[in-house]
Write an enzyme that holds these catalytic residues in place. Sequence first.
Site, PDB file in Angstrom:
ATOM      1  N   HIS A 190      41.390 -13.880  -9.547  1.00  0.00           N
ATOM      2  CA  HIS A 190      41.307 -14.445  -8.187  1.00  0.00           C
ATOM      3  C   HIS A 190      42.559 -14.113  -7.382  1.00  0.00           C
ATOM      4  O   HIS A 190      43.475 -14.938  -7.322  1.00  0.00           O
ATOM      5  CB  HIS A 190      41.195 -15.971  -8.268  1.00  0.00           C
ATOM      6  N   GLU A 245      42.835 -14.164  -4.299  1.00  0.00           N
ATOM      7  CA  GLU A 245      42.843 -14.950  -3.058  1.00  0.00           C
ATOM      8  C   GLU A 245      43.640 -16.244  -3.176  1.00  0.00           C
ATOM      9  O   GLU A 245      43.895 -16.899  -2.181  1.00  0.00           O
ATOM     10  CB  GLU A 245      41.395 -15.245  -2.605  1.00  0.00           C
ATOM     11  N   CYS A 287      35.607 -12.529  -9.847  1.00  0.00           N
ATOM     12  CA  CYS A 287      35.188 -13.453 -10.911  1.00  0.00           C
ATOM     13  C   CYS A 287      33.658 -13.622 -10.924  1.00  0.00           C
ATOM     14  O   CYS A 287      32.963 -12.694 -11.316  1.00  0.00           O
ATOM     15  CB  CYS A 287      35.938 -14.767 -10.793  1.00  0.00           C
TER      16      CYS A 287
HETATM   17  N1  GLN Z   1      32.430 -18.496 -15.456  1.00  0.00           N
HETATM   18  C1  GLN Z   1      31.969 -18.357 -14.103  1.00  0.00           C
HETATM   19  C2  GLN Z   1      30.609 -17.689 -14.037  1.00  0.00           C
HETATM   20  O1  GLN Z   1      30.011 -17.395 -15.002  1.00  0.00           O
HETATM   21  C3  GLN Z   1      32.937 -17.590 -13.228  1.00  0.00           C
HETATM   22  C4  GLN Z   1      34.179 -18.401 -12.965  1.00  0.00           C
HETATM   23  C5  GLN Z   1      34.848 -18.092 -11.666  1.00  0.00           C
HETATM   24  O2  GLN Z   1      34.296 -17.482 -10.758  1.00  0.00           O
HETATM   25  N2  GLN Z   1      36.046 -18.586 -11.534  1.00  0.00           N
HETATM   26  O3  GLN Z   1      30.126 -17.457 -12.965  1.00  0.00           O
END
Ligand code: GLN
Length: 201
Positions: free
Chosen positions: A180, A182, A82
């Site tokens: 994610h 994890e 992410c």
């Molecule tokens: N929207 C977040 C970002 O720009 C990422 C979100 C996340 O890691 N769950 O970093």
Amino acid sequence: MSPGPRIGVLALQGDVREHVRALEAVGATTVPVKREAELHGIQGIVVPGGESTVIDKLLRAFELFEPLRDRLRGGLPAYGSCAGMILLADRVTDATADQQTLGGIDMTVRRNAFGRQVDSFEQDVRYAAWPAPVRAVFIRAPWVEQVGESVEVLARVEGGRADGRIVAVRQGGLLATSFHPEVTGDVRVHAQFVEMVRERS
Ligand code: GLN
């Protein structure tokens, strides 16, 4: 049994503990990384989810940005989930004005791609190489808009508004997912990363 590889988890912000748990479940030894000295002796690093703009700022404040970027350029394997995917991207769409990335993966990633209103959702994602799908949890997630020739696409969203969007990639020793793994107890992505680290150690 040989000891597991030493894998750092960048511990400036985000869901560090969940990654530590998943990595240890697949036999790695983990090291929280908050300062440069902790980069020494690790064989791989996980950049967790959180907020990429905040992690970027903290990397610079803790004087970790350049040392970590240099280790990545030197071939340190890394897995970004992410926000971590955003940090490993060479190019970001919808970044904030001063946002930088560590880079390494020849791809363009769009931040908050599934829409700002869509906070989080779950969907099965199929990896061509794996018999059972991965239950993917997306939280204000990015997607990958474009990849260079050396990037292997591991998984795409199927169905819905984001149909066909790339959400898991690999380039050499670098692995990234929009979602994610994890938080689900399915440790296949972490096992894949630990295997990549073993191959390169
Ligand atoms: N929207 C977040 C970002 O720009 C990422 C979100 C996340 O890691 N769950 O970093």
